[in-house]
Design an enzyme around this catalytic site. Sequence first.
Site, short mmCIF file in Angstrom:
data_model
loop_
_atom_site.label_atom_id
_atom_site.label_comp_id
_atom_site.label_asym_id
_atom_site.label_seq_id
_atom_site.Cartn_x
_atom_site.Cartn_y
_atom_site.Cartn_z
N HIS A 1 -4.67 -0.68 5.30
CA HIS A 1 -4.95 0.83 5.49
C HIS A 1 -4.37 1.20 7.26
O HIS A 1 -4.06 1.94 7.43
CB HIS A 1 -6.51 0.13 6.50
CG HIS A 1 -7.14 1.65 7.71
ND1 HIS A 1 -6.94 2.87 6.87
CD2 HIS A 1 -7.30 1.33 8.70
CE1 HIS A 1 -7.58 2.72 8.21
NE2 HIS A 1 -8.08 2.79 9.06
N ARG B 1 -4.22 4.50 -1.83
CA ARG B 1 -3.13 3.56 -1.05
C ARG B 1 -2.53 2.54 -1.58
O ARG B 1 -3.42 1.78 -1.74
CB ARG B 1 -4.37 3.31 0.57
CG ARG B 1 -4.13 2.28 1.44
CD ARG B 1 -4.17 2.33 2.75
NE ARG B 1 -5.98 2.32 2.24
CZ ARG B 1 -5.89 1.27 2.87
NH1 ARG B 1 -5.90 -0.20 1.89
NH2 ARG B 1 -7.91 0.74 2.81
N TYR C 1 -10.33 -7.14 0.22
CA TYR C 1 -11.07 -7.13 -0.51
C TYR C 1 -10.97 -6.62 -1.39
O TYR C 1 -11.26 -5.85 -2.26
CB TYR C 1 -11.75 -5.65 0.37
CG TYR C 1 -11.03 -4.78 1.43
CD1 TYR C 1 -10.16 -4.06 0.95
CD2 TYR C 1 -10.49 -5.76 2.58
CE1 TYR C 1 -9.41 -3.31 1.01
CE2 TYR C 1 -9.33 -4.84 2.93
CZ TYR C 1 -9.00 -3.44 2.65
OH TYR C 1 -7.97 -2.37 3.23
#
Length: 382
Positions: free
Chosen positions: A272, A268, A281
């Site tokens: 998100h 990805r 992160y």
Amino acid sequence: MTPTDPVRTGLLTRDDEHDLTRMLEPDGTRRADAELDPWIADLDVSRLTELYTDLAVVRALDAQGVALQRQGEVGLWPPLTGQEAAQVGSARALRADDYVFASYREMGVAWARGVAPVGLVIEWRGAAASGWVPAEHNLAVPQIIIGAQSLHATGWAMGAAWDGADSAAIAYFGDGATSEGDVNEALVFAASFQAPVVFFCQNNHWAISEPVTLQSRQPLARRADGFGMPGIRVDGNDLLAVMAVTRRALDRARRGDGPTFIEAVTYRMGPHTTADDPTRYRAADEIESWRERDPLARLLAHLGALGADIEAVERDAKVVADAATTEMREACRAIPQPEPMSVFDHIYAEPNSHLERQRDRYARYLAMFDDGAGAQGEEAAR
Ligand SMILES: Cc1ncc(C[n+]2csc(CCOP(=O)(O)OP(=O)(O)O)c2C)c(N)n1
């Protein structure tokens, strides 16, 4: 200690290349595969050009979805850029009579199932419970409850087999979903009843901020063995390999040989959802390493190696993509504001007291405002 630190967490590191089925190298070179080549023997330059166009359209629609969210036209958008080959390659392997059960990120699958551009965005605008009529596309409404669709797919597949049909179901879910009970229950049922279902896991490496290495100590495809079904780990950025393994798995299902678990290893590239900030992160060099494995560039390079005029392929694809994004944008902005109380419609076939209580409470809440919504609330509360 960061969750991605395998030494400190004691997790096993995993080589992404481990057991990976691939037919196109990242530079577009074709790798011969005696077992899988026959499954894509029909993909000539013209068909590959159409598939490249699909990838380009899906990427453009995704960028448009993000833009519409940033401009306040839709509430949220879950980007899929990076996962186009996994979605288009698998969805274009399906027959019209197969049934698809997907999650919220599979706009590329919906496009391949013939959903109009506005259908991809209407739910994110909060204006409808679905962007399409499921029976028209054999595509269930997007599932937000992680992994639940794997059970629906298995149930549908068992029903199809009992009806004597040779259609198959496919369930799309992410790497994070494999930690859910629903997915594991679906795998047990599907294996027990040899249901004609393909479990298509897009391992995009992150379940929001949880890395896949924290969720599984071994490649996800290897779990399939424990359920008693074949598991295959395929390069999810390689459209040819994705299509070949999905076609083979569907054929197996149709012949009554049971389910298959496919782990499409992809990435990805974006957040998100548009509400997420992955810089908190995720390391920048990780994203860069995946940029080199871009699914669109890879297929285009392959088309070039086959002698296609890739500038023309790109240019023509852009014309189709521009038309689709314009259609999506204009149709999205023209969607009328739904009546606030309509959120309670189409939930249950029969009224029930629980829903009625919620409805009543919401109507009273709306009545506190002195605009149109308030008037509607007062009316509904009477
Ligand atoms: C049952 C359930 N638990 C938690 C959530 C909240 N949630 C939304 S997306 C997500 C992560 C899903 O990750 P993955 O399955 O890898 O799919 P991806 O979003 O990467 O495509 C979670 C935990 C949810 N929607 N449903």
